[in-house]
Design an enzyme around this catalytic site. Structure first.
Site, short mmCIF file in Angstrom:
data_model
loop_
_atom_site.label_atom_id
_atom_site.label_comp_id
_atom_site.label_asym_id
_atom_site.label_seq_id
_atom_site.Cartn_x
_atom_site.Cartn_y
_atom_site.Cartn_z
N GLY A 318 0.81 -1.21 0.00
CA GLY A 318 0.00 0.00 0.00
C GLY A 318 0.84 1.26 0.00
O GLY A 318 0.54 2.23 -0.71
N ALA A 319 1.90 1.25 0.81
CA ALA A 319 2.75 2.43 0.94
C ALA A 319 3.99 2.07 1.74
O ALA A 319 4.05 1.01 2.36
CB ALA A 319 1.99 3.54 1.66
N MET A 320 4.97 2.98 1.73
CA MET A 320 6.22 2.71 2.45
C MET A 320 6.78 4.00 3.03
O MET A 320 6.79 5.05 2.36
CB MET A 320 7.23 2.04 1.48
CG MET A 320 8.59 1.82 2.05
SD MET A 320 8.57 0.65 3.44
CE MET A 320 9.97 1.25 4.37
N GLU A 321 7.25 3.90 4.27
CA GLU A 321 7.57 5.09 5.07
C GLU A 321 8.98 5.63 4.94
O GLU A 321 9.44 6.35 5.84
CB GLU A 321 7.31 4.76 6.53
CG GLU A 321 8.31 3.77 7.19
CD GLU A 321 7.85 2.33 7.17
OE1 GLU A 321 7.05 1.97 6.29
OE2 GLU A 321 8.30 1.56 8.05
N GLU A 355 1.87 6.27 7.36
CA GLU A 355 3.28 6.43 6.95
C GLU A 355 3.94 7.61 7.67
O GLU A 355 5.13 7.55 7.98
CB GLU A 355 3.39 6.61 5.43
CG GLU A 355 2.78 5.47 4.61
CD GLU A 355 3.19 4.08 5.06
OE1 GLU A 355 4.29 3.91 5.62
OE2 GLU A 355 2.38 3.14 4.87
N HIS A 358 5.03 6.63 11.08
CA HIS A 358 6.30 5.89 11.04
C HIS A 358 7.51 6.82 11.08
O HIS A 358 8.60 6.39 11.44
CB HIS A 358 6.40 5.11 9.74
CG HIS A 358 5.79 3.74 9.77
ND1 HIS A 358 5.99 2.85 10.79
CD2 HIS A 358 5.01 3.10 8.86
CE1 HIS A 358 5.35 1.72 10.51
NE2 HIS A 358 4.74 1.85 9.35
N GLU A 377 4.82 -1.35 13.20
CA GLU A 377 3.54 -1.45 12.49
C GLU A 377 2.32 -1.37 13.39
O GLU A 377 1.30 -0.81 13.00
CB GLU A 377 3.51 -2.72 11.63
CG GLU A 377 4.61 -2.77 10.55
CD GLU A 377 4.56 -1.61 9.56
OE1 GLU A 377 3.57 -0.86 9.56
OE2 GLU A 377 5.54 -1.43 8.80
N1 BES Z 1 6.28 -0.48 6.35
C1 BES Z 1 5.16 -0.83 5.58
C2 BES Z 1 5.50 -1.23 4.17
C3 BES Z 1 5.89 -2.67 4.04
C4 BES Z 1 4.95 -3.61 3.79
C5 BES Z 1 7.18 -3.06 4.16
C6 BES Z 1 5.33 -4.93 3.69
C7 BES Z 1 7.54 -4.37 4.07
C8 BES Z 1 6.62 -5.31 3.81
C9 BES Z 1 4.18 0.34 5.50
O1 BES Z 1 4.26 1.24 6.52
C10 BES Z 1 2.82 -0.27 5.59
O2 BES Z 1 2.47 -0.76 6.62
N2 BES Z 1 2.10 -0.26 4.48
C11 BES Z 1 0.79 -0.84 4.36
C12 BES Z 1 -0.24 0.21 4.17
C13 BES Z 1 -0.61 0.85 5.45
C14 BES Z 1 -1.63 1.89 5.33
C15 BES Z 1 -1.10 -0.14 6.45
C16 BES Z 1 0.76 -1.71 3.16
O3 BES Z 1 1.65 -1.58 2.35
O4 BES Z 1 -0.18 -2.49 3.03
ZN ZN Z 2 3.53 0.52 8.27
#
Ligand code: BES
Ligand code: ZN
Length: 945
Positions: A318-321, A355, A358, A377
């Protein structure tokens, strides 16, 4: 001295464009030469010096100088990195991470920039551990600092990790390329050699070379750009603060941006591909508000001068911080006022809230190791609620928190669950830590803790934690100590992080003066898997309590029951309300059985007020009948959260075999009186889930009766809905869900309205903007005939709005024509019309369709290797695909089939927690039908008489 310095600088600054890297590896044939001789050192009689997965601790990276030069035409990149290292034990070896990189040169110089060897140093590879070892003929001495210099190159990655390629198409049909990064958890090593573990924090100075038609972005702002040679510019970014490798990021693209400044002067910009730039406004407003909010809430300045948020067209999750440069899937950042629905808006707001949280939880303070990724998380998920509540109160985000807890319960009540804090060593294990347990259970347990300590104490505790561990790493214990304000002597003397009045322990008095040991309490939630079931019974003036582990697949009468219960005990901060007063009563339950005096005059007790606690409650001995009566006679005596919680509890107990299905169905009989969206959707959601499950079996009478019952029972609610975007967020959400279900159940007025609207849309050549909250329902009805389906696919192909595209894609997967469903799966696999990033959702949506159910499963089995290659074994996508396609199986034959498939991929399945989760899930469904199908049939017959 000056000469040596120049040599190093020239090594680092030399042009990378022309040099084709060659790999030096264990297979290199030249024999080793002692230090001082002129020929290159060989590797043939050196063996890899390190056998563990985690790197040795005696070389600490301090500062990376990283230069990258991607070529967006040849889709490859070259680079060099100079890493200042601090050596803490004498050694001849530097071991660090590298994956898929060709290392063309390695050198080490000392603090005075003197080379330790005249030769290019040998580089050994251990691909199975994604490590390289650089041999220095001269010992690196303990207490000294050195510079490790490496040149490398690779292709841009084809997937979604490391330094990868993405493309987008302009409205004139031109395809443009960009390069972006996604490193978390273990892919920084795919872009440059590094000490790729979260506790090797260092500073990063990045430089990027590019052609003038592109821009480059990284964590920090550009401080200088100059021309390296004709047609090649170099952007030099400011040095970063100390941070982990997984947070480094860079993007080379031709995007446009909008920008604004926060009240403390942070420059916030939203980047998107040029034609999507008009959809960036909302994100800018949210990001600015959120940064302001977090700076105030955490009482710590955001430490970087800027925050860029960028929508990447190909993005797996979904996204990355990444610190200062957060990356997003387009649907997670872009908001199109014409085509984005209220749920889309909520999603964008929450993702940005996540994000940006984070930037403190995760970036400033990072978990020591991936086993505690919940410290990142779980907090970021929980902060979504706190920040959105504060910045966008109209979105009523607290209405969703219960669902975060419910999804945690769903997972945690299967034996295949795991403790929040669980061992994870290799990349596949580490990736799997990003699951419901870390996110949702983590958030839900934090919610419980916040209520236990009070908002104020919780906030002050986490601020203390963030301050104390800034630019460092933390363990669970550090969090408990900060929250309880337990001081080390050193802290106390320094007066920095400790205050003499211990609010937290004062608060324990709220729990009737019981002694509080926060660590002992929290360990029962973090180190132990599962969720407790608290069974309550009235006995005179007492409420008797018992705690067991709540399991949905095993009954007390099963052989396995006692083994699975052994050793489980939680410290449960119980809360309850009675009709006798409006206070919330509290009691800390730390033993298997307990009792509370509630008095004789109480007529009802509702335990776990507003579900602020992470436990399931069972009311024995007619207790559920009392609740049903209360809801029927006076449902507003309970809050909407309590009502929702009761519905959830009841059906969880039905699945677990502790409560008869009839009782659950009777409990929701009050819903005709219900006006609040959340409990209404909870009740409707269960009926819909039963409908969808039976739909996939051949129980025609039940399917038709249940459909009829739902339509009849909720007639008034359905008729109240308008086909518009008007009203509050809750009203809009209810409308969207209710109309979607009504049309799925073939409600004639619903179908008629949807067909009418779809006709208008067709007549406008797809230019008409239908109400955004119901457009997916309109499209899914329209997709039922050939012409509608083809027109939708055409619009899908042309649309510039990802929000619209995702609604169309959903509608396309609702077709009853299996050929069309098959085509969608194939298009997803091909990755052109439907991007690979959307393949897993296409598979899941097809699997949700009764006509596509088997099709999706067969597709997964047939293309398993390709899917794993595309998404990597431990990823979100693979997990969702496995759990999603099997999630609706409910017969013993299907269970056997799933088992057979996992046996056929034994090697991989044994590494996948999701395999066990999928099996537990099917097992649970099998039992549900064995136990409840007849009851459901009879109950429906009774209702419809
Ligand atoms: N740090 C994660 C991104 C991530 C996801 C890194 C999987 C490594 C493996 C990011 O902060 C995150 O949690 N993204 C979520 C969306 C969020 C709104 C919950 C995601 O990618 O689903
Ligand atoms: Zn996250």
């Amino acid at each position: 001295m000056v000469l040596v310095r120049l040599l190093v600088l020239s090594l680092f600054h030399m042009s990378l464009g022309g040099s084709q890297p060659t790999q030096s590896s264990q297979q290199a044939s030249s024999p080793p030469h002692p230090a001082g001789q002129q020929s290159p050192l060989g590797t043939s009689n050196l063996s890899f010096p390190w056998s563990r997965l985690r790197l040795p601790r005696y070389i600490i990276p301090l500062h990376y100088h990283l230069l990258l030069h991607p070529n967006l035409t040849s889709l490859s990149f070259t680079g060099s990195v100079q890493i200042q290292i601090d050596v803490q034990n004498n050694t001849n070896w530097v071991v660090l991470h590298s994956k898929g990189l060709q290392i063309s040169k390695a050198a080490i110089v000392d603090q005075n920039f003197a080379h330790l060897s005249d030769q290019v140093l040998p580089v050994l590879h251990n691909p199975s551990h994604e490590q390289i070892g650089i041999f220095s003929p001269r010992v690196l001495s303990s207490g000294q600092k050195y510079f490790l210099y490496l040149e490398f190159g690779a292709e841009l990655s084809e997937g979604f990790y490391g330094f990868y390629k993405s493309t987008y198409r302009t409205s004139t049909g031109e395809t443009r390329t960009l390069a972006s990064t996604h490193f978390e958890p273990t892919s920084a090593r795919m872009a440059f050699p590094c000490f790729d573990e979260p506790n090797f924090k260092a500073n990063f100075s990045v430089r990027i070379r590019r052609s003038p038609e592109y821009i480059s972005l990284s964590n920090m702002p550009v401080v200088k750009t100059f021309e390296v040679n004709a047609g090649v510019l170099e952007d030099q970014f400011d040095a970063s603060v100390k941070m982990s490798t997984y947070l480094v990021a860079f993007v080379i693209c031709d995007f446009k941006y909008v920008t604004a400044t926060t009240s403390s002067g942070v420059q916030v910009s939203i980047y998107a591909s040029p034609e999507k730039w008009p959809q960036t406004r909302y994100a800018l407003e949210v990001a600015v508000k959120m940064l302001d909010f977090y700076e105030e809430y955490f009482n710590i300045h955001y430490p970087l001068p800027k925050q860029d948020l960028i929508a990447i067209p190909d993005f797996e999750s979904g996204a990355m911080e990444n610190w200062g440069l957060t990356t997003y899937r387009e649907t997670s950042l872009l908001f199109d006022p014409l085509t984005s629905s209220i749920s889309d808006k909520l999603w964008v707001t929450m993702v940005i809230g996540h994000e940006l949280a984070h930037q403190w939880f995760g970036n400033l303070v990072t978990m020591e190791w991936w086993n505690d990724i919940w410290l990142n998380e779980g907090f970021a998920r929980y902060m979504e609620y706190i920040s959105v509540e504060a910045t966008y109160p109209d979105l009523k985000v607290e209405e969703y928190l219960l669902h975060t807890c419910f999804s945690a319960v769903g997972h945690d009540s299967l034996n295949s669950s795991r403790p929040i804090s669980s061992p994870a060593e290799n990349p596949t294990q580490i990736k799997q830590m990003f699951d419901t347990v870390s996110y949702d259970k983590g958030a839900c347990v934090l919610h419980m803790l916040r209520h236990f300590l009070t908002d104020d104490v919780f906030q002050r505790g986490i601020v203390r934690y963030l301050r104390k561990y800034s630019y460092r790493n933390a363990h669970n214990q550090d969090l408990w100590d900060s929250l309880a304000n337990t001081c080390s002597e050193e802290d106390f003397i320094s007066g920095k992080h400790c205050y003499s009045s211990s609010q937290a322990s004062k608060n324990a008095y709220l729990f009737a003066g019981e002694h509080m040991d926060l660590t002992a309490m929290m360990n029962t939630w973090i180190l132990q898997k599962g969720i407790p079931l608290v069974t309550v019974t009235r006995k005179g003036p007492h409420l008797l309590l018992r705690q067991d582990r709540f399991l949905r697949t095993v009954l007390p009468s099963d052989r396995l029951w006692s083994t699975l219960q052994q050793g489980f005990l939680w410290h449960i901060p119980l809360t309850y309300k009675t009709d006798a007063s409006s206070t919330i009563h509290r009691h800390l339950m730390t033993t298997p059985t307990d009792s509370i005096h509630i008095g004789e005059e109480v007529s009802w007790v509702k335990v776990n007020t507003d579900m602020t606690g992470y436990y399931v409650v069972h009311y024995e001995d007619g207790g559920w009948d009392e609740m049903t009566k209360l809801l029927r006679e006076n449902h507003t005596a309970l809050s909407y959260k309590d009502r929702t919680h009761l519905i959830h509890n009841a059906f969880q107990l039905v699945t677990a075999g502790h409560l008869l299905l009839d009782k659950g169905l009777d409990l929701i009989g009050y819903l005709q009186l219900e006006t609040h969206t959340v409990p209404l959707l909870e009740g409707i959601g269960y009926l819909e889930a039963f409908y969808r499950m039976t739909e996939k079996r051949n129980e025609l009478d039940v399917i038709s009766n249940l459909g009829m019952y739902i339509l009849r029972f909720f007639r008034a609610v359905i008729d109240r809905q308008t086909w518009s975007d008007r009203g509050s967020v809750s009203e809009r959400r209810l409308r969207s869900e209710v109309l979607s279900l009504a049309c799925h159940l073939k409600d004639p007025p619903c179908l008629e309205q949807a067909r009418e609207s779809f006709k208008d849309w067709l007549q406008s050549n797809g230019t008409l903007n239908l109400p955004t909250d119901v457009v997916d329902t309109v499209f899914s009805v329209g997709a039922q005939d050939d012409h509608g389906w083809v027109s939708l696919l055409h619009t899908y192909n042309m649309s510039l709005s990802e929000a619209q595209k995702s609604k169309i894609l959903f509608a396309l997967t609702c077709s009853r024509d299996t050929n069309k469903l098959h085509r969608l799966l194939e298009l997803g696999l091909e990755g052109k019309v439907i991007r690979s990033q959307d393949l897993s959702s296409v598979i899941l949506m097809v699997a949700r369709n009764p006509r596509g159910h088997r099709l999706a499963w067969n597709f997964v089995k047939k293309n398993w290797d390709t899917l794993v290659q595309k998404f990597q074994l431990g990823s979100f996508c693979i997990r969702n695909i496995l759990i999603g396609t099997t999630g609706q199986f409910s017969s013993p034959e299907e269970l056997t089939e799933v088992q057979h498939f996992f046996e056929s991929i034994k090697e991989q399945a044994s590494q996948l927690r999701a395999a066990q989760v999928a099996l537990d899930n099917v097992q649970k469904n099998v039992r549900w039908f064995q136990r409840n199908l007849e009851s459901l049939r009879n109950w429906l017959n009774k209702q419809l008489q």
